[in-house]
Each structure stands twice: as C-alpha cells, then as structure tokens.
Design a protein around this motif. Sequence first.
Motif, PDB file in Angstrom:
ATOM      1  N   ALA A  62      -9.281   7.129  -1.070  1.00  0.00           N
ATOM      2  CA  ALA A  62      -9.111   5.683  -0.950  1.00  0.00           C
ATOM      3  C   ALA A  62      -9.873   4.958  -2.054  1.00  0.00           C
ATOM      4  N   LEU A  63     -11.082   5.423  -2.369  1.00  0.00           N
ATOM      5  CA  LEU A  63     -11.876   4.782  -3.418  1.00  0.00           C
ATOM      6  C   LEU A  63     -11.230   4.957  -4.784  1.00  0.00           C
ATOM      7  N   LYS A  64     -10.591   6.095  -5.006  1.00  0.00           N
ATOM      8  CA  LYS A  64      -9.906   6.315  -6.288  1.00  0.00           C
ATOM      9  C   LYS A  64      -8.796   5.288  -6.493  1.00  0.00           C
ATOM     10  N   LYS A  65      -8.118   4.921  -5.410  1.00  0.00           N
ATOM     11  CA  LYS A  65      -7.053   3.920  -5.511  1.00  0.00           C
ATOM     12  C   LYS A  65      -7.614   2.552  -5.896  1.00  0.00           C
ATOM     13  N   PHE A  66      -8.790   2.234  -5.380  1.00  0.00           N
ATOM     14  CA  PHE A  66      -9.416   0.957  -5.758  1.00  0.00           C
ATOM     15  C   PHE A  66      -9.776   0.949  -7.232  1.00  0.00           C
TER      16      PHE A  66
END
Length: 352
Positions: free
Chosen positions: A231-235
């Motif tokens: 999820a953090l990679k998408k941000f």
Amino acid sequence: MRNQSIIKVGISIGDMNGIGPEIILKSLEDKRMLELFTPVIFANSKMMSFFSKHFKTKVQFNGIPSADKAIDGKINVVNVWKEGVKINFGEEDKLIGEYAVKSLEAATQALIKNDVQTLVTAPINKNSIQSDKFNFPGHTDYLAQELKGESLMFMVSESIKVGLLTDHVPIKDISNHITTKSLQDKVNAIHNSLKMDFGVETPKIAVLGVNPHSGDNGVIGLEDEEIIKPALKKFVDAGKFVFGPYAADSFFGTKQHKKFDAILAAYHDQGLIPFKTLSFGEGVNYTAGLNRVRTSPDHGTAFDIAGKGKANANSFNEAIFTSIKIYKNRMEYINLKKNALEPQKTSHNNRK
C-alpha cells in the motif's frame, strides 16, 4: 449585527461527575477568551451556576434556548434540559452518562446546522454513556456516523501529530481491522488534514509497523509484508511522501518522528503512549477527515481528582485554540481552492 469574524465554539459538558465542568470554567474564567471566540455550552444554566459556585469562580452565564441565539461577549449556555441533576463527583453513574449524551447530541446538531462553527468535547466515561440508544465506544465513532467524511483519530500538538489506523479496538482484534482500504483511507485523511487544516503544502508521513520489528520480513506476522508495504508503494508511486513501515519500538526514542509532519500508528496504545509521553497536557484529540471541526483534551474524566479544584485546564485550552485555528485554516484553504478554480474574466478593454 453579529461580528462574523468571531467564531462560535460549541462545548459539550461531558461527564459532570468528572473534571469536565471544572476545566470548562477554568478556561472561560479568563475574560480575554471572549475576545477570541463566543462559547456555547450545551448543558443547563442552573447546573453551570452550581459548578461555578462549587469551584468558587466568578463566571456568569447567558441562558439561551438554542445555539443560534448565542450572544457575542457572553458565555452562553443552551438549556438542553430543565431539571436539576444530582452530582456525585468521582462516581461512575449511568444517569450522568445520559446527560453527557444529551449534551453531545445537541451540540452535534448545532454543529451540523452551523449554529456553532467548531465543537470541543469535555471528557466522557465510556461505560456510563452506553445504552440501548447510544452504543458507541466514544466521541469519534458517534461523530463519524453523524457527520460527513471518513473519521480519523488524530492526536496533535505543536511538536508531534499521530493518527491511528485502528482506535478503540481490542488488541486481539487489531489485525482483523487492518486492510489495504483502511490504510489508504487513514493515510489520505492525514494527508488531506495536514494540507487543509494545518497548512502543510507537502506532507511527509511515517507509518509504523503492525508487528514487532515491522514483522522481520514475515517472521513475526505477515501484515507488514502483505498489506502495509504494498500500500505504501502505491502512495510513493503516486507522488506522495509516505514512508515505512518503521519499527515502533525505536521510532520515537531515536527522534525519527521529528523528520515527519505526522505519524500513522497501527493501534491505539502504539500511538498514544509516545504522544502523551511527549506532549501530555498540551496535546489535543482532533477528529480529522470530517466536514466539521471537533477537538477535545488529551485526557479523560479523572474521577480521582473530580470536584477537588485540582484539574489542569491546559489541554482543554489547547483544544479550543486548535479548533479555532483549524477552522480558520480550513476556510482559507477552501476559499483559495475555490478562487483557483473560478475562470478568470477577461476585460474587453484590455484587448489590443
């Protein structure tokens, strides 16, 4: 005509057997406060007079039937109920809890109607408020239902801001509440609040790991590997400065929190223990992500000192000041966005 620049701040009375009435009175005893905002307390004039006499303050009240009748320069009290109520300081009482709920519900409706611009809630006892009609674990959950938006429990002070991925959830159930969607919602809520409510142009957000050592690559739990990191990679791919997951046990001790505008903790105590350690008495509980502004002090009912005149009103003062600041920042942000989106008119006289 009313001065539109003076903000009306709604105040719910909280648990009257606790320190709520005392910290409200101590905050409003300084007459200079009335130059900053117009207080509107949701309770009962006779009860407030009783508390004023008990705590030996000289606060005077203006009783009104509804918040829209509030007068600037006075401490207004909306008479939510008419009958007298027996107060037993320091005792947990279901009846007192019912009055706390009545105050909260009336204040929330005034907030929705914009009769008050912000809401500051005095502490409640989570057990006393429970009933067939009101079965929320706290203010945040109730306001999330009544107001528009996705609520976020956001603990804020000048030096540190901590949001919670899960709030009033038993430890054994935390992992069940951590999903990709909940993480995305909470990070977006923090990001938007930092920009709109606190004037941070380019927010930098740290996310703490769910498990010890952020799971040690899956050895101690899979949530960090399977949910948090993707999820953090998408941000990051979307251009937002969101980093982690960081091991929670060393994050605050090494002062890494100072590098970020806000931190998202996985659960209640993971975030609130360091927050209250670093800013107790100056911190504010802000319900971010909603279409209205609500704050509260960072402490509870303190039954052990209730009625003794020993309560410190610093956090309640900060809750008032923070609500006003957030409201003004939000209005400025909305106006700037509105003006930026409006098409610019070209004068025919300027054509060559």
